[in-house]
Design a protein around this motif. Sequence first.
Motif, PDB file in Angstrom:
ATOM      1  N   THR A   1       0.896  -1.306   0.198  1.00 56.73           N
ATOM      2  CA  THR A   1       0.021   0.026  -0.027  1.00 56.73           C
ATOM      3  C   THR A   1       0.784   1.098   0.024  1.00 56.73           C
ATOM      4  O   THR A   1       0.382   2.023  -0.548  1.00 56.73           O
ATOM      5  CB  THR A   1      -0.984  -0.118   1.213  1.00 56.73           C
ATOM      6  N   TYR A  39       1.860   1.808  -3.457  1.00 57.53           N
ATOM      7  CA  TYR A  39       0.661   2.349  -4.235  1.00 57.53           C
ATOM      8  C   TYR A  39       0.583   3.787  -3.961  1.00 57.53           C
ATOM      9  O   TYR A  39       0.364   4.548  -4.982  1.00 57.53           O
ATOM     10  CB  TYR A  39      -0.669   1.370  -3.808  1.00 57.53           C
ATOM     11  N   LEU A  40       0.709   4.092  -2.923  1.00 61.97           N
ATOM     12  CA  LEU A  40       0.808   5.709  -2.469  1.00 61.97           C
ATOM     13  C   LEU A  40       1.853   6.364  -2.922  1.00 61.97           C
ATOM     14  O   LEU A  40       1.550   7.559  -3.698  1.00 61.97           O
ATOM     15  CB  LEU A  40       0.581   6.027  -1.013  1.00 61.97           C
ATOM     16  N   SER A  66       3.506   5.514  -5.929  1.00 62.82           N
ATOM     17  CA  SER A  66       3.234   5.636  -7.196  1.00 62.82           C
ATOM     18  C   SER A  66       1.996   6.777  -7.524  1.00 62.82           C
ATOM     19  O   SER A  66       2.204   7.226  -8.554  1.00 62.82           O
ATOM     20  CB  SER A  66       2.740   4.168  -7.920  1.00 62.82           C
ATOM     21  N   SER A  67       0.974   6.835  -6.708  1.00 73.22           N
ATOM     22  CA  SER A  67      -0.184   7.754  -6.653  1.00 73.22           C
ATOM     23  C   SER A  67       0.525   9.082  -6.745  1.00 73.22           C
ATOM     24  O   SER A  67      -0.135   9.827  -7.759  1.00 73.22           O
ATOM     25  CB  SER A  67      -1.207   7.365  -5.951  1.00 73.22           C
ATOM     26  N   LYS A  89       3.014   8.004 -11.282  1.00 75.63           N
ATOM     27  CA  LYS A  89       2.037   7.767 -12.334  1.00 75.63           C
ATOM     28  C   LYS A  89       2.770   7.929 -13.797  1.00 75.63           C
ATOM     29  O   LYS A  89       2.702   6.930 -14.613  1.00 75.63           O
ATOM     30  CB  LYS A  89       0.957   8.540 -12.307  1.00 75.63           C
ATOM     31  N   ASN A 146       1.592  -3.369  -7.942  1.00 76.77           N
ATOM     32  CA  ASN A 146       1.702  -2.307  -6.920  1.00 76.77           C
ATOM     33  C   ASN A 146       1.852  -1.217  -7.579  1.00 76.77           C
ATOM     34  O   ASN A 146       1.323   0.254  -6.979  1.00 76.77           O
ATOM     35  CB  ASN A 146       2.968  -2.568  -5.978  1.00 76.77           C
ATOM     36  N   PRO A 185      -2.759   2.378  -8.917  1.00 74.62           N
ATOM     37  CA  PRO A 185      -3.222   3.772  -8.828  1.00 74.62           C
ATOM     38  C   PRO A 185      -3.836   4.240 -10.234  1.00 74.62           C
ATOM     39  O   PRO A 185      -4.651   5.093 -10.468  1.00 74.62           O
ATOM     40  CB  PRO A 185      -2.287   4.469  -8.172  1.00 74.62           C
ATOM     41  N   ASN A 237      -7.195   2.779 -11.445  1.00 72.01           N
ATOM     42  CA  ASN A 237      -8.316   3.311 -10.716  1.00 72.01           C
ATOM     43  C   ASN A 237      -8.795   2.089  -9.760  1.00 72.01           C
ATOM     44  O   ASN A 237      -9.856   2.029  -9.473  1.00 72.01           O
ATOM     45  CB  ASN A 237      -9.393   3.694 -11.428  1.00 72.01           C
ATOM     46  N   ILE A 290      -8.150   1.780  -2.999  1.00 70.07           N
ATOM     47  CA  ILE A 290      -6.944   1.344  -2.137  1.00 70.07           C
ATOM     48  C   ILE A 290      -7.496   0.246  -1.104  1.00 70.07           C
ATOM     49  O   ILE A 290      -6.505  -0.727  -0.849  1.00 70.07           O
ATOM     50  CB  ILE A 290      -6.511   2.473  -1.412  1.00 70.07           C
TER      51      ILE A 290
END
Length: 295
Positions: A148, A151-152, A154-155, A159, A203, A207, A210, A213
């Motif tokens: 996670t 993920y964050l 990358s967000s 991106k 992972n 993001p 879409n 999370i």
Amino acid sequence: MRSAGAGRAQPRLGAACGFFRGSAGPGAGAEMRPLLGLLLVFVGCTFALYLLSTRLPRGRPLGSGEDTAGRSLWFPSDLAELRELSEVLREYRKEHQAYVFLLFCSAYLYKQGFAIPGSSFLNILAGALFGPWLGLLLCCVLTSVGATCCYLLSSVFGKQLVVSYFPDKVSLLQRKVEENRNSLFFFLLFLRLFPMTPNWFLNLSAPILNIPIVHFFFSVLIGLVPYNFICVQTGSILSTLTSLDALFSWETVFKLLAIALVALVPGTLIKKFSQKDLHLNEISNANHLTSRKDT
């Protein structure tokens, strides 16, 4: 038929790719900001982990002999180093249990958060340090939290980088996500249990696709249980062996076989469901062709 979501994904991907190719424009400085931000976060976390692994509380020395005297902790790169590190930490844990726990969690989140390979060694180490069940629980939670964090990151920062370097893979994965949007959680579970695309790439790209999370977190938590189970149980067994001959004893062989059979159960159930309700042919064929090209 192409879904409406897949049709909308193409302009976004094309725009992002065009954004990166036009590096000579006036927005070139803005293009570098995410990369610089990610670099600063990486350097800061690396420095914090370095301090944590070198400024150890006083206690038992790390290892014995001239080779390990005064040596800081390190990431293992093979089974020999893993066994050495396990012995060092188990001895040090007798006086500083909380610190070893903090150090292990920090190292695990560092690897997962920045998509650095080698988490399997840490899973095995968890089994050796914390036992089979506490180690499994710890690895499942840390895997989910670390993924996670990736993920964050990358967000916020990655991106445009991911789309720029992997436009075809992101586009393909976007289409499959949209096709399986009604069964998204089971689709994500399938990708974790049968990784047709690498976990680190999933992972990083989540993001962009879409993926909520919450779906992402729990798909990692549940989907990687079999893999974590095998690694942790293996580490717990290997930590009790006193010689290489014991590795090939009937008791050890039966334990490892039982672990493998138990780990196959959830994957078999998800695969049975996926054959009826998920659309996977295109991504399976694409990854098969990719593997053929790599060889």
